[in-house]
Design a protein around this motif. Structure first.
Motif, PDB file in Angstrom:
ATOM      1  N   CYS A  24      50.264  49.340 -35.700  1.00 18.32           N
ATOM      2  CA  CYS A  24      51.106  50.352 -36.338  1.00 18.32           C
ATOM      3  C   CYS A  24      50.637  51.760 -35.960  1.00 18.32           C
ATOM      4  O   CYS A  24      51.455  52.644 -35.686  1.00 18.32           O
ATOM      5  CB  CYS A  24      51.094  50.195 -37.857  1.00 18.32           C
ATOM      6  N   THR A  25      49.337  51.946 -35.929  1.00 18.83           N
ATOM      7  CA  THR A  25      48.787  53.244 -35.544  1.00 18.83           C
ATOM      8  C   THR A  25      49.111  53.554 -34.091  1.00 18.83           C
ATOM      9  O   THR A  25      49.525  54.668 -33.756  1.00 18.83           O
ATOM     10  CB  THR A  25      47.262  53.259 -35.796  1.00 18.83           C
ATOM     11  N   ARG A  49      65.121  60.410 -32.203  1.00 22.18           N
ATOM     12  CA  ARG A  49      65.265  60.179 -33.637  1.00 22.18           C
ATOM     13  C   ARG A  49      64.618  58.864 -34.050  1.00 22.18           C
ATOM     14  O   ARG A  49      63.847  58.800 -35.018  1.00 22.18           O
ATOM     15  CB  ARG A  49      66.738  60.181 -34.042  1.00 22.18           C
ATOM     16  N   LEU A  50      64.902  57.804 -33.305  1.00 23.08           N
ATOM     17  CA  LEU A  50      64.342  56.498 -33.647  1.00 23.08           C
ATOM     18  C   LEU A  50      62.823  56.472 -33.476  1.00 23.08           C
ATOM     19  O   LEU A  50      62.110  55.874 -34.295  1.00 23.08           O
ATOM     20  CB  LEU A  50      64.995  55.403 -32.800  1.00 23.08           C
ATOM     21  N   CYS A  51      62.325  57.132 -32.447  1.00 22.49           N
ATOM     22  CA  CYS A  51      60.877  57.196 -32.244  1.00 22.49           C
ATOM     23  C   CYS A  51      60.201  57.921 -33.406  1.00 22.49           C
ATOM     24  O   CYS A  51      59.144  57.490 -33.888  1.00 22.49           O
ATOM     25  CB  CYS A  51      60.542  57.885 -30.928  1.00 22.49           C
ATOM     26  N   ALA A  82      62.895  48.972 -37.923  1.00 22.01           N
ATOM     27  CA  ALA A  82      62.918  50.254 -37.203  1.00 22.01           C
ATOM     28  C   ALA A  82      62.347  50.088 -35.799  1.00 22.01           C
ATOM     29  O   ALA A  82      62.880  50.649 -34.839  1.00 22.01           O
ATOM     30  CB  ALA A  82      62.130  51.309 -37.982  1.00 22.01           C
ATOM     31  N   CYS A  83      61.281  49.313 -35.679  1.00 21.46           N
ATOM     32  CA  CYS A  83      60.673  49.077 -34.367  1.00 21.46           C
ATOM     33  C   CYS A  83      61.636  48.354 -33.429  1.00 21.46           C
ATOM     34  O   CYS A  83      61.739  48.694 -32.245  1.00 21.46           O
ATOM     35  CB  CYS A  83      59.388  48.267 -34.505  1.00 21.46           C
ATOM     36  N   GLU A  84      62.337  47.365 -33.949  1.00 21.41           N
ATOM     37  CA  GLU A  84      63.281  46.617 -33.123  1.00 21.41           C
ATOM     38  C   GLU A  84      64.411  47.515 -32.633  1.00 21.41           C
ATOM     39  O   GLU A  84      64.799  47.468 -31.460  1.00 21.41           O
ATOM     40  CB  GLU A  84      63.814  45.412 -33.882  1.00 21.41           C
ATOM     41  N   GLU A  85      64.938  48.338 -33.517  1.00 21.06           N
ATOM     42  CA  GLU A  85      66.020  49.250 -33.125  1.00 21.06           C
ATOM     43  C   GLU A  85      65.512  50.269 -32.099  1.00 21.06           C
ATOM     44  O   GLU A  85      66.187  50.573 -31.116  1.00 21.06           O
ATOM     45  CB  GLU A  85      66.579  49.960 -34.353  1.00 21.06           C
ATOM     46  N   VAL A 104      55.266  48.612 -26.902  1.00 19.88           N
ATOM     47  CA  VAL A 104      54.378  48.759 -28.055  1.00 19.88           C
ATOM     48  C   VAL A 104      55.128  48.504 -29.356  1.00 19.88           C
ATOM     49  O   VAL A 104      54.629  47.795 -30.239  1.00 19.88           O
ATOM     50  CB  VAL A 104      53.706  50.148 -28.061  1.00 19.88           C
ATOM     51  N   VAL A 105      56.328  49.042 -29.488  1.00 19.75           N
ATOM     52  CA  VAL A 105      57.046  48.855 -30.757  1.00 19.75           C
ATOM     53  C   VAL A 105      57.540  47.421 -30.925  1.00 19.75           C
ATOM     54  O   VAL A 105      57.668  46.954 -32.055  1.00 19.75           O
ATOM     55  CB  VAL A 105      58.169  49.895 -30.998  1.00 19.75           C
ATOM     56  N   ARG A 106      57.777  46.717 -29.842  1.00 16.50           N
ATOM     57  CA  ARG A 106      58.115  45.279 -29.961  1.00 16.50           C
ATOM     58  C   ARG A 106      56.917  44.517 -30.531  1.00 16.50           C
ATOM     59  O   ARG A 106      57.063  43.664 -31.390  1.00 16.50           O
ATOM     60  CB  ARG A 106      58.506  44.696 -28.609  1.00 16.50           C
ATOM     61  N   GLU A 107      55.723  44.844 -30.041  1.00 19.36           N
ATOM     62  CA  GLU A 107      54.503  44.225 -30.558  1.00 19.36           C
ATOM     63  C   GLU A 107      54.316  44.574 -32.038  1.00 19.36           C
ATOM     64  O   GLU A 107      53.934  43.730 -32.853  1.00 19.36           O
ATOM     65  CB  GLU A 107      53.305  44.689 -29.734  1.00 19.36           C
TER      66      GLU A 107
END
Length: 118
Positions: A24-25, A49-51, A82-85, A104-107
């Protein structure tokens, strides 16, 4: 002291929680970088925005896990979504920062999904 060293001193955390805090960090940091790189480009507004959303939610989720909050599992669900989007959006762009961010966000999404029932 590294984040892993710091979280290893928190007795109530499981190994799975420690790993989720770390990812998460990392997701928060990578999303800030990606958002910064996207700034100023109209076609990258949704990515930016999503990032930023992920950076904030992932950071919050990590902090809630550290303090053993009763709301952590609800934040895990929010963070995973949110990570998936964000990953889907980042994957649409060829920029290196977007591709790194998507990985990274998928993980992070996978790790957070594991925390939903923890």
């Amino acid at each position: 002291m590294s984040l892993a060293e710091t979280t290893s001193k928190i007795d109530h955390l499981s190994e799975e929680q420690r790993e989720c805090i770390e990812i998460c960090t990392k997701a928060s940091e990578v999303c800030e970088w990606c958002a910064d790189e996207c700034a100023g480009s109209e076609e990258m507004a949704e990515c930016l925005r999503l990032c930023r959303d992920v950076a904030d939610v992932a950071s919050l989720h990590a902090r809630f896990m550290v303090r053993d909050s009763n709301y952590s599992s609800k934040l895990a669900e929010l963070c995973a979504g949110a990570c998936e989007e964000c990953a889907e959006e980042c994957e649409r762009h060829d920029a290196e920062h977007c591709q790194v961010c998507a990985d990274v966000v998928r993980e992070c999404a996978e790790s957070c999904r594991n925390m939903m029932s923890a």
